[in-house]
Design a protein around this motif. Sequence first.
Motif, PDB file in Angstrom:
ATOM      1  N   ARG A 215      -8.156  37.710 129.472  1.00 38.99           N
ATOM      2  CA  ARG A 215      -8.230  36.717 130.548  1.00 38.99           C
ATOM      3  C   ARG A 215      -9.623  36.724 131.147  1.00 38.99           C
ATOM      4  NH1 ARG A 215      -4.246  38.283 134.144  1.00 38.99           N
ATOM      5  NH2 ARG A 215      -5.610  39.001 135.809  1.00 38.99           N
ATOM      6  N   ARG A 216     -10.248  35.550 131.165  1.00 33.37           N
ATOM      7  CA  ARG A 216     -11.596  35.384 131.721  1.00 33.37           C
ATOM      8  C   ARG A 216     -12.584  36.375 131.115  1.00 33.37           C
ATOM      9  NH1 ARG A 216     -10.254  34.288 138.180  1.00 33.37           N
ATOM     10  NH2 ARG A 216      -8.999  32.396 137.828  1.00 33.37           N
ATOM     11  N   ILE A 220      -6.999  42.395 129.531  1.00 33.92           N
ATOM     12  CA  ILE A 220      -6.049  42.665 130.606  1.00 33.92           C
ATOM     13  C   ILE A 220      -5.132  43.819 130.237  1.00 33.92           C
ATOM     14  CG2 ILE A 220      -4.158  41.678 131.969  1.00 33.92           C
ATOM     15  CD1 ILE A 220      -6.995  40.628 132.590  1.00 33.92           C
ATOM     16  N   ALA A 235       2.464  35.945 132.277  1.00 28.81           N
ATOM     17  CA  ALA A 235       1.897  36.453 133.520  1.00 28.81           C
ATOM     18  C   ALA A 235       0.575  37.179 133.274  1.00 28.81           C
ATOM     19  CB  ALA A 235       2.897  37.391 134.199  1.00 28.81           C
ATOM     20  N   MET A 236       0.480  37.916 132.168  1.00 30.00           N
ATOM     21  CA  MET A 236      -0.780  38.585 131.828  1.00 30.00           C
ATOM     22  C   MET A 236      -1.872  37.561 131.522  1.00 30.00           C
ATOM     23  SD  MET A 236       0.633  41.663 129.372  1.00 30.00           S
ATOM     24  CE  MET A 236      -0.983  42.395 129.028  1.00 30.00           C
ATOM     25  N   GLY A 239      -2.337  35.518 135.184  1.00 30.93           N
ATOM     26  CA  GLY A 239      -2.499  36.290 136.408  1.00 30.93           C
ATOM     27  C   GLY A 239      -1.452  36.024 137.470  1.00 30.93           C
ATOM     28  N   ARG A 240      -0.353  35.362 137.106  1.00 29.29           N
ATOM     29  CA  ARG A 240       0.745  35.112 138.045  1.00 29.29           C
ATOM     30  C   ARG A 240       2.014  34.872 137.256  1.00 29.29           C
ATOM     31  NH1 ARG A 240       2.283  29.869 137.918  1.00 29.29           N
ATOM     32  NH2 ARG A 240       0.780  28.301 137.168  1.00 29.29           N
ATOM     33  N   ASP A 434      -3.729  26.635 129.152  1.00 37.47           N
ATOM     34  CA  ASP A 434      -2.978  27.877 129.322  1.00 37.47           C
ATOM     35  C   ASP A 434      -1.562  27.561 129.779  1.00 37.47           C
ATOM     36  OD1 ASP A 434      -2.739  28.173 132.423  1.00 37.47           O
ATOM     37  OD2 ASP A 434      -4.823  27.621 132.058  1.00 37.47           O
TER      38      ASP A 434
END
Length: 519
Positions: A215-216, A220, A235-236, A239-240, A434
């Motif tokens: 992620r980014r 992660i 969620a990974m 980020g939510r 995403d």
Amino acid sequence: MATILELRGITKRFPGVLANDHINLTLNQGEIHALLGENGAGKTTLMNILYGLYQPDEGEIYVRGSQITVHSPIDAIKAGIGMVHQHFMLIPVFTVTENVMLGEEPLRPGGFLDRAQVAKTITDISAQYSLEVDPSALVRDLPVGVQQRVEIIKLLYRKADILIFDEPTAVLTPQEVNELFKIMHSLTDQGKSIIFITHKLREVLDVADRITVIRRGAVIGTTTPAEANQNTLAAMMVGREVDLELDKSTPKVGESVLEVKDVVITDDLREIAVDHVSFDLCSGEILGIAGVQGNGQTELVEALTGLREVASGNISLLNTDITHAKPRKITELGTAHIPEDRQRDGLVLPFPILDNLILNTYYLHPFSKGVMLNQAARFKEGEHLVKEFDIRTPSALLPASSLSGGNQQKVIIARELSRPIRLLVASQPTRGLDVGSIEYIHKQILAKRDTGTAVLLVSTELDEILELSDRIAVMYRGKIVAVVSAENATKEYIGLLMAGVHPDQLEPPTQTRKAITTF
């Protein structure tokens, strides 16, 4: 299990972007290691570094315990690393043999190409790894799934032990995906190692031994299918927590909105792309157009929205003939269009976000004051839509090019859905996004359908078609081969239709054929 590949601290910077941030990754012999992440997370950049297409700013690469430097794909191939790109690197007018030997041509005495030797090697590789390819076939005559096998054979011919698959299922039918997964397992059973790049949650859970989420630009975490599920992986990735279940009510189908009768459309080469297609679409329903990319869907959408001429046939919108209408008239009749290429057809990237939000209404009240724009109305609408559609930006005055892919798509969604519409033409509405952005856009499309809008959904993502559609029309080689009730459809049945199998050759997905209309 022996480690065959290790990436240590790989970092890659582009102007204003940290694409890879000190990434560590290992690949074991005989393993399928999935690299999962949203669009722009840094997955492909990382693999392009491993394959020598980019050079890292920091970090080290180890193969079989020895550090290597990869300046080019030639260096990667020498180290036993090969890459199957999402868009195949094949020459259509060449045979399988000629494509495989290109760049490594063996010669017979007298300086002639030894095609027979390469063809025998291809036959041996095909038998060993269950690839089943005819060495003498022209690539242009092969189905997409078989063309992908040719790409794999090219790597095995060059003795690759580490295979990178970049979004390999993007252009395949469900049956071809299953065949690919069997091939991947055949490869790993015989000692090959695979890095599998994808954004599809179900696929990594089906085929991977380990899963690393990026992620980014940063790792992660790494997990396994036994320890994860679609919700935890989603969620990974974003980020939510993500709601993967759509709350879809029974459609309230009303009057006919769009009628397409015996339409023929040609492509840019003047070849027939849409071949005598007919269908209708009513208010309050979603008609999904399923098919492998390149079967006429793009040309059909362009004709429906006034972007391509119709060679013959008739298109009617709300009882108004729009067969040869211009885009503005079609828009003013209540059509919204989410184009398949958001950057080429959906946005003017250098323009501010707020101007992109009124591209189809700027000449109307309250935005127009004669030949001048009403600046107050322009700013008010921009700020309102940025907030209402959750477009993540510091300012609506920034250019559309400054936004992520998901937020660029939200600009288009906001512009098209914030006015009264009767027809929504949504082409590949979630391509490259995403799972968080996909969740948002799916809910917006369903909300429009539930308020009585007719929705034409064109997507190569079969899961998306099955989840959103009320009816599904399958296109193959420019024709609609069947229209199926989504309630009764199965992924396997639609996949066979997408591959060109005629409905009469299949058992229907329900006990009655009333759900299926064939053409």
